[in-house]
Write an enzyme that holds these catalytic residues in place. Structure first.
Site, PDB file in Angstrom:
ATOM      1  NE  ARG A 100      -3.832 126.879  43.539  1.00  0.00           N
ATOM      2  CZ  ARG A 100      -3.699 128.125  43.991  1.00  0.00           C
ATOM      3  NH1 ARG A 100      -2.565 128.532  44.561  1.00  0.00           N
ATOM      4  NH2 ARG A 100      -4.676 128.982  43.872  1.00  0.00           N
ATOM      5  CB  THR A 375       2.427 134.345  46.072  1.00  0.00           C
ATOM      6  OG1 THR A 375       1.080 134.039  46.395  1.00  0.00           O
ATOM      7  CG2 THR A 375       2.951 133.423  45.013  1.00  0.00           C
ATOM      8  CB  THR A 393       1.309 130.843  47.094  1.00  0.00           C
ATOM      9  OG1 THR A 393       0.548 131.840  47.754  1.00  0.00           O
ATOM     10  CG2 THR A 393       0.387 129.765  46.589  1.00  0.00           C
ATOM     11  CG  ASN A 395      -4.347 133.014  48.938  1.00  0.00           C
ATOM     12  OD1 ASN A 395      -3.954 133.726  48.028  1.00  0.00           O
ATOM     13  ND2 ASN A 395      -5.624 132.945  49.281  1.00  0.00           N
ATOM     14  CG  ASP A 417      -6.373 131.739  45.294  1.00  0.00           C
ATOM     15  OD1 ASP A 417      -6.727 132.928  45.402  1.00  0.00           O
ATOM     16  OD2 ASP A 417      -5.182 131.389  45.223  1.00  0.00           O
ATOM     17  CB  SER A 446      -3.134 129.412  40.913  1.00  0.00           C
ATOM     18  OG  SER A 446      -1.991 130.214  41.092  1.00  0.00           O
ATOM     19  N   GLY A 467       1.879 138.258  44.017  1.00  0.00           N
ATOM     20  CA  GLY A 467       1.021 139.429  43.795  1.00  0.00           C
ATOM     21  C   GLY A 467      -0.434 139.115  43.507  1.00  0.00           C
ATOM     22  N   GLY A 468      -0.910 137.899  43.845  1.00  0.00           N
ATOM     23  CA  GLY A 468      -2.325 137.582  43.665  1.00  0.00           C
ATOM     24  C   GLY A 468      -2.751 137.822  42.224  1.00  0.00           C
TER      25      GLY A 468
HETATM   26  N1  GLY Z   1      -2.795 132.464  45.902  1.00  0.00           N
HETATM   27  C1  GLY Z   1      -2.509 133.254  44.795  1.00  0.00           C
HETATM   28  C2  GLY Z   1      -2.578 132.501  43.520  1.00  0.00           C
HETATM   29  O1  GLY Z   1      -2.411 131.294  43.529  1.00  0.00           O
HETATM   30  O2  GLY Z   1      -2.833 133.086  42.500  1.00  0.00           O
END
Ligand code: GLY
Length: 564
Positions: A100, A375, A393, A395, A417, A446, A467-468
């Protein structure tokens, strides 16, 4: 543009993408005898298949696919972003890798607020300040050191060739490239490979020479080809040009981390998923535990009662997420409590499914001793039975839209995020607080949920999605589609989806996700329903009792399964 407008724009883009893709609903499923790979782009799937056929294992293929996606799928594939990998070996050993992005050393809590404390919403979404320190290349080197079997440079060569020689873009990519031209021009006055005067069209060849040179440096020097030397110099120069804050020291300091995966049971299945700093595994486990005692299979897929039970579980789990989830290196996340089946089931036993609970009446659980599109996902199983579930991702679509001049890749906008201020939703409408406040060197929370399912000690499913905020609920539904509603891999990803995230109050639904009778019944009992474009792009491999690999590639995009 304020945050509400950004949120709105995000859904227009999703809607636009879903309307513009003219794939037929896929109901037939592919099966392969030995190995399978599903990614968001047909060329990346082919790269993965080639590696698997050459004798590479699932991790080799995952690394080659990761670099290929950075070339052929620039809206989400990346060098300038991060992600998570969940791994299960053929013998059942499990591991999870956190690559990340991190907040730069100069980041601070109120960096996206003005002098009066109002959120400066565009700063965390577009431009140089939106970018976290990328973790993608460190992650791939770390995965390679532990599990790789072919040569590192051979895993990157397909991406180098694709960048230098170019590849034909798909129709949906051409539409997206055109859609983003003005934003790219505004943020990148020095140009970017994607910027051009004439409109892009289906089949145009996209060449990325600078990216090709960066990939050569990574092939020759490993992580040093990115976090040191020329590439690092390009990133820091780009930061200076756009008032960003990522420094040479931030790049040198970045480390990917192996973390203990979330492992829990749903009935007689074992669920293996991503731990914090993703909320994905914790929330998925909580959701499955919350619905475990309901007779979902008897009620049936998307039946009125099924929807109510799932939505009420989602409402509560997302309230917990907003308070308790954050980077475990900075905040004590109560993982054991949040994934305690007794706790989740006791809470659900008090829920009255005859009437919608008001989200304002739901508060995150209190635990003793505790005070927190774009993502892309891919799933791979190799010939030996090793499995990789990897979500990566930058984002939003094309991340911060900052193209690192000289190095030829996009930087993420992952800083969004973080919770920039308690009560202020991020671009996915998600809320957060102290657990996920900005701090230097911290990883932003995330929702990515790369997941593997076992049945009786054997590999059963390899699943995940972009899909966030909807990632967790899409994985939740796909797992239930297979385990409770007996769908094939393809049916499980093609089925229409719905989503609830505590706030806003409504259930997001894809077209046809809920039939008219159920809709009327839900509305009558106080549920609010919001029709929207597509939710997620799930890639699901299901391992059949005879060992064959059944693939479900999501028809909502150009997603493609390959195998042999
Ligand atoms: N950027 C989307 C996530 O990491 O949930």
């Amino acid at each position: 543009m304020n945050k509400t407008n950004l949120f709105f724009l995000f859904f227009i883009v999703l809607f636009h993408a879903s309307c513009s893709l003219n794939h037929q609903k896929a109901t037939t499923t592919n099966e392969y005898k030995h190995a399978a790979v599903i990614t968001a782009h047909p060329i990346a799937s082919q790269v993965g298949l080639d590696i698997l056929k050459k004798g590479g294992n699932a991790v080799d293929a995952a690394i080659a696919v990761k670099f290929a996606l950075a070339v052929v799928y620039p809206n989400a594939g990346n060098l300038g972003g991060g992600g998570f990998m969940v791994y299960r070996s053929k013998t059942g050993e499990v591991a999870s890798l956190d690559f990340r992005e991190k907040a730069p050393g100069k980041a601070f809590k109120d960096m996206y607020l003005d002098d009066e404390g109002n959120p400066l919403t565009e700063l965390s979404v577009y431009g140089h300040l939106a970018a976290g320190v990328p973790g993608a290349v460190a992650g791939m080197e770390e995965a390679f050191k532990k599990y790789g079997s072919l040569k590192w440079k051979d895993l990157i060569q397909p991406a180098i060739d694709l960048a230098r020689k170019g590849f034909p873009i798909t129709a949906s990519q051409a539409r997206e490239f055109n859609y983003y031209q003005e934003r790219f021009k505004k943020i990148n006055p020095n140009g970017a490979a994607i910027i051009r005067e004439q409109a892009w069209k289906d089949g145009d060849v996209f060449v990325q020479q600078q990216l090709g040179e960066t990939l050569v440096r990574i092939a020759q020097e490993g992580r040093d080809g990115f976090y040191k030397g020329k590439t690092a110099d390009y990133i820091v120069a780009e930061m200076k040009r756009g008032n960003g804050i990522i420094s040479h020291q931030d790049l040198l300091d970045y480390q990917a981390i192996w973390r203990k995966p979330i492992v829990g049971n749903y009935k007689n299945y074992k669920i293996i998923s991503m731990p914090p700093p993703s909320s994905g595994g914790v929330a998925l486990m909580g959701l499955l535990q919350s619905v475990e005692k309901y007779p979902l299979a008897k009620w049936g897929f998307q039946h009125d009662s099924t929807v109510r039970a799932m939505v009420e579980a989602e409402r509560r789990i997302y309230a917990d997420r907003a308070t308790h989830l954050g980077d475990p290196d900075f905040y004590k996340v109560p993982v054991e409590h949040l994934t305690d089946a007794t706790f989740n089931q006791a809470r659900m036993s008090k829920v009255n499914l005859a009437k919608a609970t008001a989200s304002d009446d739901i508060k995150a659980a209190k635990f003793p001793g505790y005070e927190s599109e774009q993502t892309t996902h891919y799933s791979i199983v190799d010939k030996a039975g090793n499995a990789v579930s990897l979500t990566t991702t930058i984002n939003g679509s094309y991340g911060s839209c900052v193209w690192v001049d000289g190095a030829g890749f996009l930087l993420n906008n992952e800083m969004d995020d973080f919770s920039v201020k308690p009560g202020t939703p991020n671009m996915y409408g998600l809320l957060g607080g102290k657990a996920n406040a900005v701090e230097p060197g911290k990883r932003m929370l995330s929702a990515m949920t790369p997941t593997i399912v076992e049945e009786n000690g054997k590999l059963k499913m390899v699943v995940g999605t972009p899909g966030g905020s909807t990632i967790i609920t899409s994985v939740f539904q796909t797992i239930l589609n297979v385990l409770e509603f007996n769908m094939t891999a393809q049916e499980s990803v093609s089925a229409a989806r719905f989503h609830h995230q505590w706030k806003p109050e409504y259930i997001d639904v894809e077209a046809n996700a809920i039939d008219e009778k159920t809709r009327e019944s839900l509305l009558k009992d106080g549920y609010k329903i919001n029709k929207r474009g597509s939710i997620g792009r799930v890639e699901n491999i299901v391992i059949l009792p005879n060992g064959r690999l059944q693939t479900g590639a999501d028809h909502r995009g150009d997603d493609t399964a390959a195998g042999y």
